[in-house]
Design a protein around this motif. Structure first.
Motif, PDB file in Angstrom:
ATOM      1  N   HIS A  66       0.828  -1.207   0.000  1.00 40.60           N
ATOM      2  CA  HIS A  66       0.000   0.000   0.000  1.00 40.60           C
ATOM      3  C   HIS A  66       0.859   1.252   0.000  1.00 40.60           C
ATOM      4  CE1 HIS A  66      -4.007  -1.913   1.535  1.00 40.60           C
ATOM      5  NE2 HIS A  66      -3.708  -2.245   0.297  1.00 40.60           N
ATOM      6  N   ARG A  67       1.976   1.229   0.712  1.00 40.00           N
ATOM      7  CA  ARG A  67       2.844   2.403   0.737  1.00 40.00           C
ATOM      8  C   ARG A  67       3.408   2.676  -0.653  1.00 40.00           C
ATOM      9  NH1 ARG A  67       3.173   7.275   2.374  1.00 40.00           N
ATOM     10  NH2 ARG A  67       5.282   8.061   2.334  1.00 40.00           N
ATOM     11  N   GLN A  68       3.787   1.623  -1.365  1.00 37.57           N
ATOM     12  CA  GLN A  68       4.285   1.808  -2.734  1.00 37.57           C
ATOM     13  C   GLN A  68       3.197   2.406  -3.619  1.00 37.57           C
ATOM     14  OE1 GLN A  68       5.517  -2.196  -3.558  1.00 37.57           O
ATOM     15  NE2 GLN A  68       7.608  -1.833  -2.894  1.00 37.57           N
ATOM     16  N   ARG A  69       1.979   1.896  -3.513  1.00 34.92           N
ATOM     17  CA  ARG A  69       0.869   2.432  -4.316  1.00 34.92           C
ATOM     18  C   ARG A  69       0.565   3.869  -3.930  1.00 34.92           C
ATOM     19  NH1 ARG A  69       2.110  -1.923  -5.789  1.00 34.92           N
ATOM     20  NH2 ARG A  69       3.479  -0.533  -6.891  1.00 34.92           N
ATOM     21  N   GLN A  70       0.646   4.188  -2.616  1.00 34.97           N
ATOM     22  CA  GLN A  70       0.388   5.553  -2.173  1.00 34.97           C
ATOM     23  C   GLN A  70       1.433   6.519  -2.731  1.00 34.97           C
ATOM     24  OE1 GLN A  70       0.188   4.793   2.064  1.00 34.97           O
ATOM     25  NE2 GLN A  70      -2.006   5.205   2.074  1.00 34.97           N
ATOM     26  N   LYS A  71       2.675   6.086  -2.777  1.00 30.64           N
ATOM     27  CA  LYS A  71       3.714   6.942  -3.357  1.00 30.64           C
ATOM     28  C   LYS A  71       3.406   7.231  -4.818  1.00 30.64           C
ATOM     29  CE  LYS A  71       7.580   5.738  -0.366  1.00 30.64           C
ATOM     30  NZ  LYS A  71       8.902   5.088  -0.298  1.00 30.64           N
ATOM     31  N   GLU A  72       2.923   6.224  -5.532  1.00 33.14           N
ATOM     32  CA  GLU A  72       2.512   6.443  -6.924  1.00 33.14           C
ATOM     33  C   GLU A  72       1.372   7.450  -6.988  1.00 33.14           C
ATOM     34  OE1 GLU A  72       1.430   2.554  -8.304  1.00 33.14           O
ATOM     35  OE2 GLU A  72       3.496   1.848  -8.320  1.00 33.14           O
ATOM     36  N   LYS A  73       0.393   7.277  -6.104  1.00 32.27           N
ATOM     37  CA  LYS A  73      -0.748   8.204  -6.070  1.00 32.27           C
ATOM     38  C   LYS A  73      -0.268   9.622  -5.787  1.00 32.27           C
ATOM     39  CE  LYS A  73      -4.120   5.166  -6.381  1.00 32.27           C
ATOM     40  NZ  LYS A  73      -4.794   5.111  -7.651  1.00 32.27           N
ATOM     41  N   PHE A  74       0.655   9.771  -4.845  1.00 27.40           N
ATOM     42  CA  PHE A  74       1.146  11.107  -4.504  1.00 27.40           C
ATOM     43  C   PHE A  74       1.895  11.745  -5.671  1.00 27.40           C
ATOM     44  CE2 PHE A  74       1.078   9.790   0.174  1.00 27.40           C
ATOM     45  CZ  PHE A  74      -0.163  10.379   0.368  1.00 27.40           C
ATOM     46  N   ARG A  75       2.630  10.947  -6.436  1.00 33.14           N
ATOM     47  CA  ARG A  75       3.296  11.500  -7.620  1.00 33.14           C
ATOM     48  C   ARG A  75       2.256  12.002  -8.622  1.00 33.14           C
ATOM     49  NH1 ARG A  75       6.993   6.996  -7.103  1.00 33.14           N
ATOM     50  NH2 ARG A  75       6.004   5.947  -8.864  1.00 33.14           N
ATOM     51  N   ILE A  76       1.214  11.219  -8.826  1.00 37.76           N
ATOM     52  CA  ILE A  76       0.132  11.630  -9.734  1.00 37.76           C
ATOM     53  C   ILE A  76      -0.538  12.889  -9.202  1.00 37.76           C
ATOM     54  CG2 ILE A  76      -2.144  10.989 -10.647  1.00 37.76           C
ATOM     55  CD1 ILE A  76      -1.069   8.044 -10.652  1.00 37.76           C
ATOM     56  N   ILE A  77      -0.823  12.900  -7.912  1.00 42.90           N
ATOM     57  CA  ILE A  77      -1.480  14.058  -7.286  1.00 42.90           C
ATOM     58  C   ILE A  77      -0.629  15.316  -7.460  1.00 42.90           C
ATOM     59  CG2 ILE A  77      -2.079  15.057  -5.029  1.00 42.90           C
ATOM     60  CD1 ILE A  77      -3.119  12.176  -4.295  1.00 42.90           C
ATOM     61  N   MET A  78       0.673  15.203  -7.249  1.00 47.17           N
ATOM     62  CA  MET A  78       1.549  16.371  -7.404  1.00 47.17           C
ATOM     63  C   MET A  78       1.529  16.889  -8.846  1.00 47.17           C
ATOM     64  SD  MET A  78       2.831  17.209  -4.500  1.00 47.17           S
ATOM     65  CE  MET A  78       4.255  18.199  -4.887  1.00 47.17           C
ATOM     66  N   ILE A  79       1.535  15.979  -9.808  1.00 45.04           N
ATOM     67  CA  ILE A  79       1.463  16.384 -11.222  1.00 45.04           C
ATOM     68  C   ILE A  79       0.155  17.120 -11.486  1.00 45.04           C
ATOM     69  CG2 ILE A  79       1.242  15.509 -13.591  1.00 45.04           C
ATOM     70  CD1 ILE A  79       3.201  13.223 -12.680  1.00 45.04           C
ATOM     71  N   TYR A  80      -0.937  16.544 -10.994  1.00 42.47           N
ATOM     72  CA  TYR A  80      -2.254  17.169 -11.194  1.00 42.47           C
ATOM     73  C   TYR A  80      -2.337  18.530 -10.517  1.00 42.47           C
ATOM     74  CZ  TYR A  80      -4.270  12.793 -13.043  1.00 42.47           C
ATOM     75  OH  TYR A  80      -4.570  11.693 -13.784  1.00 42.47           O
ATOM     76  N   GLU A  81      -1.830  18.619  -9.276  1.00 39.96           N
ATOM     77  CA  GLU A  81      -1.885  19.889  -8.555  1.00 39.96           C
ATOM     78  C   GLU A  81      -1.049  20.952  -9.266  1.00 39.96           C
ATOM     79  OE1 GLU A  81      -0.754  18.677  -4.602  1.00 39.96           O
ATOM     80  OE2 GLU A  81      -2.843  18.265  -4.044  1.00 39.96           O
ATOM     81  N   LYS A  82       0.081  20.526  -9.806  1.00 41.49           N
ATOM     82  CA  LYS A  82       0.915  21.468 -10.571  1.00 41.49           C
ATOM     83  C   LYS A  82       0.176  21.916 -11.825  1.00 41.49           C
ATOM     84  CE  LYS A  82       5.512  22.003 -12.503  1.00 41.49           C
ATOM     85  NZ  LYS A  82       6.795  21.357 -12.787  1.00 41.49           N
ATOM     86  N   GLU A  83      -0.435  20.983 -12.533  1.00 42.62           N
ATOM     87  CA  GLU A  83      -1.157  21.280 -13.771  1.00 42.62           C
ATOM     88  C   GLU A  83      -2.342  22.220 -13.513  1.00 42.62           C
ATOM     89  OE1 GLU A  83      -1.811  21.349 -17.762  1.00 42.62           O
ATOM     90  OE2 GLU A  83      -0.128  20.362 -16.784  1.00 42.62           O
ATOM     91  N   LEU A  84      -2.978  22.062 -12.369  1.00 45.19           N
ATOM     92  CA  LEU A  84      -4.133  22.910 -12.030  1.00 45.19           C
ATOM     93  C   LEU A  84      -3.717  24.230 -11.368  1.00 45.19           C
ATOM     94  CD1 LEU A  84      -6.587  20.169 -10.687  1.00 45.19           C
ATOM     95  CD2 LEU A  84      -6.725  21.391 -12.878  1.00 45.19           C
ATOM     96  N   GLY A  85      -2.414  24.404 -11.146  1.00 42.06           N
ATOM     97  CA  GLY A  85      -1.942  25.652 -10.543  1.00 42.06           C
ATOM     98  C   GLY A  85      -2.116  25.687  -9.033  1.00 42.06           C
ATOM     99  N   LEU A  86      -2.283  24.534  -8.404  1.00 39.31           N
ATOM    100  CA  LEU A  86      -2.500  24.491  -6.955  1.00 39.31           C
ATOM    101  C   LEU A  86      -1.196  24.472  -6.158  1.00 39.31           C
ATOM    102  CD1 LEU A  86      -5.361  21.828  -6.904  1.00 39.31           C
ATOM    103  CD2 LEU A  86      -5.586  24.317  -6.794  1.00 39.31           C
ATOM    104  N   ILE A  87      -0.134  24.015  -6.771  1.00 43.39           N
ATOM    105  CA  ILE A  87       1.151  23.871  -6.063  1.00 43.39           C
ATOM    106  C   ILE A  87       1.610  25.192  -5.462  1.00 43.39           C
ATOM    107  CG2 ILE A  87       3.639  23.438  -6.406  1.00 43.39           C
ATOM    108  CD1 ILE A  87       2.104  20.900  -6.077  1.00 43.39           C
ATOM    109  N   LYS A  88       1.534  26.260  -6.236  1.00 44.52           N
ATOM    110  CA  LYS A  88       2.008  27.556  -5.722  1.00 44.52           C
ATOM    111  C   LYS A  88       1.184  28.011  -4.514  1.00 44.52           C
ATOM    112  CE  LYS A  88      -0.478  29.896  -9.371  1.00 44.52           C
ATOM    113  NZ  LYS A  88      -0.348  30.356 -10.713  1.00 44.52           N
ATOM    114  N   LEU A  89      -0.040  27.564  -4.428  1.00 41.48           N
ATOM    115  CA  LEU A  89      -0.884  27.930  -3.286  1.00 41.48           C
ATOM    116  C   LEU A  89      -0.557  27.111  -2.037  1.00 41.48           C
ATOM    117  CD1 LEU A  89      -4.359  28.120  -5.089  1.00 41.48           C
ATOM    118  CD2 LEU A  89      -2.916  30.038  -4.403  1.00 41.48           C
TER     119      LEU A  89
END
Length: 139
Positions: free
Chosen positions: A74-97
């Motif tokens: 589950h930890r390995q899968r969660q790390k994958e999810k977090f990488r996807i989430i970071m990409i999405y947040e960056k794409e949506l402009g949420l990272i800077k916030l």
């Protein structure tokens, strides 16, 4: 919001839901392992037949080892999810916030320890206790 951003936003929500679902499953496995262990200790207190206790301790040992495997998976899968989430947040402009908040969250010691590590350690501790109790019953 255009169609691509909407699709990303929808999948972002799905990624977070998947993360929370996996985390809940991992905690449940630990809870069940602990309850199983306590039940076997109760059998020990009731002075149940030695052969039953040997089988029960073997079952706890196997359950705890599978708990470790599940938590690591589950930890390995969660790390994958977090990488996807970071990409999405960056794409949506949420990272800077949210970046300042995330940066501060990882500074203290508690911010660097994840629950998966705790769960793995607890499962290993249960496995060790079960092994020691099994050895005591056998020898």
């Amino acid at each position: 919001m255009d169609a691509i951003q909407q699709a990303i936003s929808n999948d972002l929500q799905t990624q977070w839901q998947d993360h929370f679902h996996m985390r809940d499953q991992t905690w449940k496995v630990l809870q069940y392992s602990i309850l199983f262990f306590l039940g076997v200790v109760g059998l020990e207190i009731k002075a149940v037949d030695k052969s039953i206790l040997v089988l029960a301790y073997i079952a706890i040992l196997v359950t705890s080892i599978f708990g470790v495997i599940i938590a690591v998976h589950h930890r390995q899968r969660q790390k994958e999810k977090f990488r996807i989430i970071m990409i999405y947040e960056k794409e949506l402009g949420l990272i800077k916030l949210i970046k300042p908040v995330l940066d501060d969250a990882h500074k203290p010691v508690a911010g660097r320890i994840n629950t998966s590590t705790y769960i793995v350690v607890m499962q290993l501790a249960l496995a060790l206790l079960a092994f020691l109790m099994l050895m005591k019953k056998i020898f």
